[in-house]
Design an enzyme around this catalytic site. Structure first.
Site, PDB file in Angstrom:
ATOM      1  N   ASP A  69       0.739  -1.394  -0.426  1.00 17.90           N
ATOM      2  CA  ASP A  69       0.019  -0.519   0.282  1.00 17.90           C
ATOM      3  C   ASP A  69       0.700   1.362   0.000  1.00 17.90           C
ATOM      4  O   ASP A  69       1.063   2.498  -0.648  1.00 17.90           O
ATOM      5  CB  ASP A  69      -1.337  -0.166   1.121  1.00 17.90           C
ATOM      6  CG  ASP A  69      -2.059  -1.001   1.158  1.00 17.90           C
ATOM      7  OD1 ASP A  69      -2.288  -0.877  -0.293  1.00 17.90           O
ATOM      8  OD2 ASP A  69      -2.979  -0.578   2.247  1.00 17.90           O
ATOM      9  N   GLY A  70       2.365   1.567   0.637  1.00 17.69           N
ATOM     10  CA  GLY A  70       2.646   2.184   0.878  1.00 17.69           C
ATOM     11  C   GLY A  70       3.746   2.592  -0.654  1.00 17.69           C
ATOM     12  O   GLY A  70       3.469   3.904  -1.320  1.00 17.69           O
ATOM     13  N   ASN A 138      -4.154   9.181   2.093  1.00 17.95           N
ATOM     14  CA  ASN A 138      -4.988   8.464   3.398  1.00 17.95           C
ATOM     15  C   ASN A 138      -5.197   8.900   4.293  1.00 17.95           C
ATOM     16  O   ASN A 138      -6.784   9.370   4.549  1.00 17.95           O
ATOM     17  CB  ASN A 138      -3.522   6.919   3.534  1.00 17.95           C
ATOM     18  CG  ASN A 138      -3.725   5.829   3.470  1.00 17.95           C
ATOM     19  OD1 ASN A 138      -4.891   4.862   2.683  1.00 17.95           O
ATOM     20  ND2 ASN A 138      -3.652   4.739   3.393  1.00 17.95           N
ATOM     21  N   ASP A 139      -4.334   9.251   4.849  1.00 12.91           N
ATOM     22  CA  ASP A 139      -3.973  10.238   6.527  1.00 12.91           C
ATOM     23  C   ASP A 139      -3.240  11.740   6.150  1.00 12.91           C
ATOM     24  O   ASP A 139      -2.015  11.528   6.144  1.00 12.91           O
ATOM     25  CB  ASP A 139      -4.422   9.087   7.552  1.00 12.91           C
ATOM     26  CG  ASP A 139      -3.119   8.175   7.632  1.00 12.91           C
ATOM     27  OD1 ASP A 139      -1.417   8.373   6.636  1.00 12.91           O
ATOM     28  OD2 ASP A 139      -3.659   7.613   7.940  1.00 12.91           O
ATOM     29  N   ASP A 167      -1.548  11.409  22.174  1.00 13.87           N
ATOM     30  CA  ASP A 167      -0.646  11.379  21.725  1.00 13.87           C
ATOM     31  C   ASP A 167      -1.112  11.695  20.229  1.00 13.87           C
ATOM     32  O   ASP A 167       0.356  12.221  19.540  1.00 13.87           O
ATOM     33  CB  ASP A 167      -0.407   8.971  21.304  1.00 13.87           C
ATOM     34  CG  ASP A 167       0.045   9.040  22.534  1.00 13.87           C
ATOM     35  OD1 ASP A 167       0.365   9.475  23.385  1.00 13.87           O
ATOM     36  OD2 ASP A 167      -0.030   7.764  22.800  1.00 13.87           O
ATOM     37  N   THR A 178      -8.618   2.750   7.064  1.00 11.60           N
ATOM     38  CA  THR A 178      -8.871   0.994   7.063  1.00 11.60           C
ATOM     39  C   THR A 178      -7.840   1.305   7.780  1.00 11.60           C
ATOM     40  O   THR A 178      -6.941   0.393   8.357  1.00 11.60           O
ATOM     41  CB  THR A 178      -9.163   0.355   6.224  1.00 11.60           C
ATOM     42  OG1 THR A 178      -8.134   0.838   4.950  1.00 11.60           O
ATOM     43  CG2 THR A 178     -10.963   0.368   5.964  1.00 11.60           C
ATOM     44  N   ALA A 179      -6.884   2.563   7.729  1.00 11.40           N
ATOM     45  CA  ALA A 179      -5.573   2.484   8.229  1.00 11.40           C
ATOM     46  C   ALA A 179      -5.364   3.467   9.928  1.00 11.40           C
ATOM     47  O   ALA A 179      -4.936   2.239  10.534  1.00 11.40           O
ATOM     48  CB  ALA A 179      -4.240   3.207   7.678  1.00 11.40           C
ATOM     49  N   TYR A 180      -4.287   3.677   9.838  1.00  8.47           N
ATOM     50  CA  TYR A 180      -4.324   4.481  11.709  1.00  8.47           C
ATOM     51  C   TYR A 180      -5.045   4.859  12.441  1.00  8.47           C
ATOM     52  O   TYR A 180      -5.226   4.436  13.329  1.00  8.47           O
ATOM     53  CB  TYR A 180      -3.171   6.113  10.885  1.00  8.47           C
ATOM     54  CG  TYR A 180      -2.130   6.109  12.265  1.00  8.47           C
ATOM     55  CD1 TYR A 180      -2.408   5.970  12.896  1.00  8.47           C
ATOM     56  CD2 TYR A 180      -1.389   6.812  12.123  1.00  8.47           C
ATOM     57  CE1 TYR A 180      -2.147   6.213  14.518  1.00  8.47           C
ATOM     58  CE2 TYR A 180      -0.796   7.095  12.883  1.00  8.47           C
ATOM     59  CZ  TYR A 180      -0.893   7.253  15.097  1.00  8.47           C
ATOM     60  OH  TYR A 180       0.317   7.771  15.926  1.00  8.47           O
ATOM     61  N   SER A 181      -5.655   5.540  11.435  1.00  5.16           N
ATOM     62  CA  SER A 181      -7.106   6.000  11.889  1.00  5.16           C
ATOM     63  C   SER A 181      -7.786   4.690  12.873  1.00  5.16           C
ATOM     64  O   SER A 181      -8.685   4.538  13.601  1.00  5.16           O
ATOM     65  CB  SER A 181      -8.026   6.890  10.811  1.00  5.16           C
ATOM     66  OG  SER A 181      -9.819   6.794  12.000  1.00  5.16           O
TER      67      SER A 181
END
Length: 299
Positions: A69-70, A138-139, A167, A178-181
């Site tokens: 994905d990256g 993404n974010d 944090d 669907t990633a960090y969040s």
């Protein structure tokens, strides 16, 4: 819907900096040779690996991202809205990948025949005080540095939502939800949801559930700098920003992904990755039904 049958003039490739991609790259070379298509490599930040002659993608020419994905995110940023990106998972299952490495030849044939669907994705437009404008597929993440805390005020269209210490926080598009969040407890937004989400990360006291923001609204984040400072990450990459005031809005149809799903939806990719798993009670029912040869009732 399907796209018109076309043979691209060139293929552009973006590769993971270290992951094994030789087999997929060989398939790409063979397909390009058979169809008389030039193969060029797009330049992306942080990748020194050379696999093809440097070049640029022309509008409409596909960009093939070999990695995870990256890598797909890097390819989307490099291509912007000029070219569709075909994500190829090499060694991992990715939410942004359309096929695995061993399916690449078939995927390219389908692309050439017009048997594919364009999936237009929105982005987050990021405006920071005293810094160039940026954007995220993404974010956008504000995260504490070292042992300090992030103290920030979050507002929507000028209306205060929360003053938080913790944090940090993550602001995500539907595909980025669907990633960090999600890892921080945020909701999953289905692909075509006209919204984005702001998720506090490990908030220290207080109460502020993840906030779903309408697509037409603007989200502002005012950071109060502590002794340790904070970092800003956009699509997983740290940005050397000195700004403390950020305005985020949704930008429609910023980039294009190639998909072979008729709906263009991405929810199905979450289950093979183990991000969404069924209740143990349901799995036990399925196991019992398989052993007995019939579908049983829930215990």
């Amino acid at each position: 819907m399907g796209m018109p049958s076309t043979s691209p003039r060139r293929l552009a490739v973006v590769v993971h900096p270290t992951r094994p991609v030789d087999e997929a790259l060989g398939a790409l070379d063979r397909w390009a040779g058979r169809h008389g298509v030039d193969l060029v490599q797009l330049e992306v930040d942080g990748v020194q690996r050379e696999v093809a002659a440097p070049g640029k993608a022309e509008p409409g020419d596909p960009v093939v991202a070999l990695g995870g994905d990256g890598t797909v995110l890097s390819a989307l940023r490099a291509a912007a809205s000029d070219a569709p990106v075909l994500g190829v998972a090499c060694g991992s299952l990715g939410a942004l990948s359309a096929v695995s490495g061993d399916e690449l030849l078939e995927a390219l044939d389908r692309f050439g025949a017009g048997d594919w669907t364009v999936r237009s994705l929105p982005a987050l437009a990021v405006r920071a005080s005293g810094a160039p404008d940026d954007w995220a597929v993404n974010d956008f993440v504000v995260v504490r540095r070292g042992s300090g805390q992030v103290v920030a005020e979050v507002a929507v269209d000028g209306e205060l939502y929360v003053r938080l210490a913790g944090d940090g926080l993550a602001v995500a598009t539907p595909i980025g939800s669907t990633a960090y969040s999600m890892a921080a407890g945020g909701p999953v937004l289905a692909t075509n949801t006209p919204a984005f989400v702001c998720t506090p990360v490990a908030m220290h006291g207080g109460s502020a559930p993840p906030l779903v923001v309408p697509a037409h609204a603007s989200l502002t984040v005012e950071v109060h700098v502590g002794y340790a400072g904070f970092d800003v990450e956009i699509d997983g990459h740290r940005r050397p920003l000195e700004a403390t005031s950020f305005r985020l809005t949704r930008q429609e149809n910023k980039v294009e992904l190639v998909t072979f799903s008729p709906s263009g939806a991405a929810l199905g990719a979450l289950r093979p990755r183990g991000l969404i798993t069924d209740s143990p009670r349901v799995l036990a029912r399925d196991d019992r039904a398989q052993r007995t040869g019939r579908r049983g009732q829930l215990p």
